[in-house]
Design an enzyme around this catalytic site. Structure first.
Site, PDB file in Angstrom:
ATOM      1  N   ASP A   1       0.818  -1.220   0.000  1.00 28.35           N
ATOM      2  CA  ASP A   1       0.000   0.000   0.000  1.00 28.35           C
ATOM      3  C   ASP A   1       0.849   1.267   0.000  1.00 28.35           C
ATOM      4  O   ASP A   1       0.473   2.289   0.567  1.00 28.35           O
ATOM      5  CB  ASP A   1      -0.975   0.009   1.201  1.00 28.35           C
ATOM      6  CG  ASP A   1      -1.799  -1.255   1.261  1.00 28.35           C
ATOM      7  OD1 ASP A   1      -2.332  -1.648   0.213  1.00 28.35           O
ATOM      8  OD2 ASP A   1      -1.873  -1.887   2.339  1.00 28.35           O
TER       9      ASP A   1
ATOM     10  N   LYS B   1       2.085   1.985  -5.235  1.00 26.19           N
ATOM     11  CA  LYS B   1       2.761   1.458  -6.428  1.00 26.19           C
ATOM     12  C   LYS B   1       1.895   1.620  -7.683  1.00 26.19           C
ATOM     13  O   LYS B   1       2.407   1.916  -8.748  1.00 26.19           O
ATOM     14  CB  LYS B   1       3.098  -0.032  -6.253  1.00 26.19           C
ATOM     15  CG  LYS B   1       4.094  -0.305  -5.139  1.00 26.19           C
ATOM     16  CD  LYS B   1       4.364  -1.781  -4.993  1.00 26.19           C
ATOM     17  CE  LYS B   1       3.195  -2.560  -4.466  1.00 26.19           C
ATOM     18  NZ  LYS B   1       2.780  -2.265  -3.082  1.00 26.19           N
TER      19      LYS B   1
ATOM     20  N   GLY C   1      -4.677  -4.784  -4.005  1.00 22.13           N
ATOM     21  CA  GLY C   1      -5.687  -3.818  -4.420  1.00 22.13           C
ATOM     22  C   GLY C   1      -4.977  -2.556  -4.850  1.00 22.13           C
ATOM     23  O   GLY C   1      -4.561  -1.764  -4.023  1.00 22.13           O
ATOM     24  N   HIS C   2      -4.776  -2.393  -6.154  1.00 20.23           N
ATOM     25  CA  HIS C   2      -4.074  -1.200  -6.651  1.00 20.23           C
ATOM     26  C   HIS C   2      -5.111  -0.185  -7.112  1.00 20.23           C
ATOM     27  O   HIS C   2      -5.847  -0.428  -8.055  1.00 20.23           O
ATOM     28  CB  HIS C   2      -3.143  -1.587  -7.810  1.00 20.23           C
ATOM     29  CG  HIS C   2      -1.967  -2.388  -7.350  1.00 20.23           C
ATOM     30  ND1 HIS C   2      -1.158  -3.082  -8.199  1.00 20.23           N
ATOM     31  CD2 HIS C   2      -1.466  -2.579  -6.114  1.00 20.23           C
ATOM     32  CE1 HIS C   2      -0.207  -3.683  -7.494  1.00 20.23           C
ATOM     33  NE2 HIS C   2      -0.374  -3.392  -6.226  1.00 20.23           N
TER      34      HIS C   2
ATOM     35  N   GLN D   1       1.910  -6.116  -2.924  1.00 19.26           N
ATOM     36  CA  GLN D   1       2.375  -6.140  -1.517  1.00 19.26           C
ATOM     37  C   GLN D   1       3.722  -5.401  -1.400  1.00 19.26           C
ATOM     38  O   GLN D   1       4.013  -4.559  -2.227  1.00 19.26           O
ATOM     39  CB  GLN D   1       2.464  -7.573  -0.978  1.00 19.26           C
ATOM     40  CG  GLN D   1       1.112  -8.274  -0.830  1.00 19.26           C
ATOM     41  CD  GLN D   1       0.649  -8.963  -2.093  1.00 19.26           C
ATOM     42  OE1 GLN D   1       1.411  -9.632  -2.760  1.00 19.26           O
ATOM     43  NE2 GLN D   1      -0.608  -8.815  -2.426  1.00 19.26           N
TER      44      GLN D   1
HETATM   45  P1  IMP Z   1      -2.567 -12.984   2.347  1.00 20.01           P
HETATM   46  O1  IMP Z   1      -1.657 -12.451   1.302  1.00 20.01           O
HETATM   47  O2  IMP Z   1      -4.037 -12.772   2.038  1.00 20.01           O
HETATM   48  O3  IMP Z   1      -2.252 -14.406   2.717  1.00 20.01           O
HETATM   49  O4  IMP Z   1      -2.309 -12.131   3.696  1.00 20.01           O
HETATM   50  C1  IMP Z   1      -1.083 -12.177   4.411  1.00 20.01           C
HETATM   51  C2  IMP Z   1      -0.740 -10.807   4.973  1.00 20.01           C
HETATM   52  O5  IMP Z   1      -0.427  -9.917   3.902  1.00 20.01           O
HETATM   53  C3  IMP Z   1      -1.889 -10.142   5.736  1.00 20.01           C
HETATM   54  O6  IMP Z   1      -1.324  -9.373   6.783  1.00 20.01           O
HETATM   55  C4  IMP Z   1      -2.510  -9.208   4.718  1.00 20.01           C
HETATM   56  O7  IMP Z   1      -3.183  -8.124   5.314  1.00 20.01           O
HETATM   57  C5  IMP Z   1      -1.262  -8.765   3.963  1.00 20.01           C
HETATM   58  N1  IMP Z   1      -1.535  -8.333   2.586  1.00 20.01           N
HETATM   59  C6  IMP Z   1      -1.808  -9.123   1.523  1.00 20.01           C
HETATM   60  N2  IMP Z   1      -1.979  -8.379   0.415  1.00 20.01           N
HETATM   61  C7  IMP Z   1      -1.775  -7.105   0.772  1.00 20.01           C
HETATM   62  C8  IMP Z   1      -1.776  -5.867   0.049  1.00 20.01           C
HETATM   63  O8  IMP Z   1      -1.970  -5.805  -1.167  1.00 20.01           O
HETATM   64  N3  IMP Z   1      -1.500  -4.753   0.784  1.00 20.01           N
HETATM   65  C9  IMP Z   1      -1.241  -4.802   2.113  1.00 20.01           C
HETATM   66  N4  IMP Z   1      -1.231  -5.919   2.824  1.00 20.01           N
HETATM   67  C10 IMP Z   1      -1.494  -7.070   2.156  1.00 20.01           C
END
Ligand code: IMP
Length: 422
Positions: free
Chosen positions: A13, A16, A40-41, A210
């Site tokens: 977040d 990007k 989520g971009h 991420q």
């Molecule tokens: P997962 O990727 O859904 O397995 O989540 C693992 C961790 O990564 C959790 O803390 C999520 O909140 C975090 N996370 C996954 N995708 C994003 C993103 O796009 N932005 C911020 N945090 C993310």
């Protein structure tokens, strides 16, 4: 060549999507190389926000070829809805790797079950971890397997038996043909496509989802995602050799946010966190969860610079710090009375670390970033210069606001992906 990797330096977040959108006009191809619909971009087109989950941000730029490469995990239902909602032609300009893995409803169910147990991580519940786990234990369903009905049926049988998810088989088969018809025209050998494009001198942006601190190997394990958002992830996630990467741009927000559970040494609590959350609209683009907010953390970003090999940084959301006094920057941690500047691997150590801050005066006036650094408030400039000095790296792009027009270029090399002249 030339090729540019854009990767997050914090817990995701960082903005990007906006930076890819800004530089994307200069590219021929934009590639997503890891992650899945957990991302989520947010991109602002005109005055309309688009939230992209699996599609590369370049999809909103007419004529750009977009690639979802082998390192990504794809939920066919979510991708189909995303393409429909976007209402932008994607025919002949979206390629999906035959080797990317498919997320199926039982993955989401496993994710939810685990999140209800004692090993809760605060995931996005999109089935990301279980889908990557299947890839690693070698019972995953790749796009190429999914498109072959006989192979898919066999794999589905094995998986529902193994996961005791027999109840889901009928529902999956009901939707299967619709998902298959949707994916079929986009499936391609993206490794060959990308390596040929590189050989032909096409300009390519590799866009991470991420951030480094959520990287499976280099982040705050186990509170991480299940893929490798670091720049090196491009090689395994897209089939592109390290020698083909020209420039690596890190994206860094002027403060820190984190969604989900896990250690966060510079977290702010109370009204200041709420002020920052509102100023930066810090709510998850995928889950809507309020993001935890904190001060910028030099220790963790130095770790990111090291593992990614960033050539420069894009600094985003500096405008959100307007009106906050003083501004704090974490320059070290203290653990059991000992000062440390190395990012610790131990989950206990990092959760016990206390931040050591320096303080800078804040700024009250708006940034007016598009008119250059020289007319920025003096203290905003001081903040930028201090970050560069502490991190030992140049900030090449300054971004404020939500639209790509509100971006100022400090080092033109980034515009040409590191090749001079821009
Ligand atoms: P997962 O990727 O859904 O397995 O989540 C693992 C961790 O990564 C959790 O803390 C999520 O909140 C975090 N996370 C996954 N995708 C994003 C993103 O796009 N932005 C911020 N945090 C993310």
């Amino acid at each position: 060549m030339p090729t540019l990797v854009i990767a997050g330096s914090q817990w995701g977040d960082e903005g990007k999507g906006k930076i890819v959108h800004f530089l994307g006009n200069r590219a021929d191809v934009v590639v997503r190389y890891q992650g899945g619909p957990n991302a989520g971009h947010t991109i602002i087109l005109g005055d309309k926000p688009f939230v992209l989950h699996t599609l590369p941000s370049g999809i909103v730029l007419p004529g750009k070829i977009c690639v979802i490469s082998n390192g990504v995990v794809i939920d066919p239902e979510i991708l189909r809805s995303e393409v429909c909602a976007l209402n932008i032609p994607v025919k002949n300009r979206l390629l999906i790797s035959e080797s990317a893995h498919i997320i199926l409803p039982y993955h989401r169910q496993m994710d939810e079950r685990r999140e209800r147990s004692k090993i809760r991580l605060g995931t996005t519940l999109r089935g990301i971890g279980p889908a990557y786990a299947d890839k690693v234990v070698r019972i995953g369903v790749r796009v190429v397997d999914f498109l072959s009905p006989a192979t898919f049926r066999k794999l589905l049988d094995i998986n529902v038996r193994e996961k005791k998810a027999w109840g889901q088989k009928r529902d999956i088969l009901k939707k299967y043909q619709q998902w298959r018809r949707f994916l079929y025209p986009f499936a391609a050998d993206t490794v060959l496509f990308l390596n040929r494009a590189i050989a032909r001198g096409k300009k390519i942006i590799f866009e991470s989802a991420q951030g480094t601190l959520l990287d499976l190997d280099f982040g705050t394990y186990p509170y991480v995602t299940s893929s490798n958002p670091v720049s090196g992830g491009v090689c395994t996630g897209a089939g592109v050799p390290p020698t083909a990467i020209d420039y690596i741009l890190g994206v860094m927000k002027a403060y820190t946010t984190r969604v989900g559970d896990g250690p966060f040494p510079t977290e702010i609590r109370g009204s200041l966190a709420a002020q920052l959350r509102e100023a930066g609209m810090e709510y998850g683009a995928t889950t809507g969860r309020p993001r935890r907010c904190g001060w910028i953390d030099i220790v963790s970003i130095k770790h990111s610079i090291m593992v990614n090999g960033f050539n420069s940084l894009a600094l985003t959301k500096l405008d959100c710090l307007q009106g906050i006094h003083p501004l704090k920057i974490c320059v070290a941690y203290v653990h059991k009375g000992k000062r440390i500047t190395r990012f610790p691997a131990s989950r206990e150590v990092i959760s016990e670390c206390k931040p050591v801050y320096i303080e800078l005066p804040g700024f009250n006036k708006p940034l007016c970033i598009t008119r250059g650094r020289s007319i920025m408030p003096r203290n905003a400039n001081l903040y930028v210069k201090t970050l560069e000095k502490l991190l030992g790296i140049k900030i090449s792009l300054l971004s404020s606001g939500r639209t790509r027009e509100e971006t100022f270029v400090l080092d033109k090399r980034v515009l040409n992906f590191g090749k001079y002249p821009a």
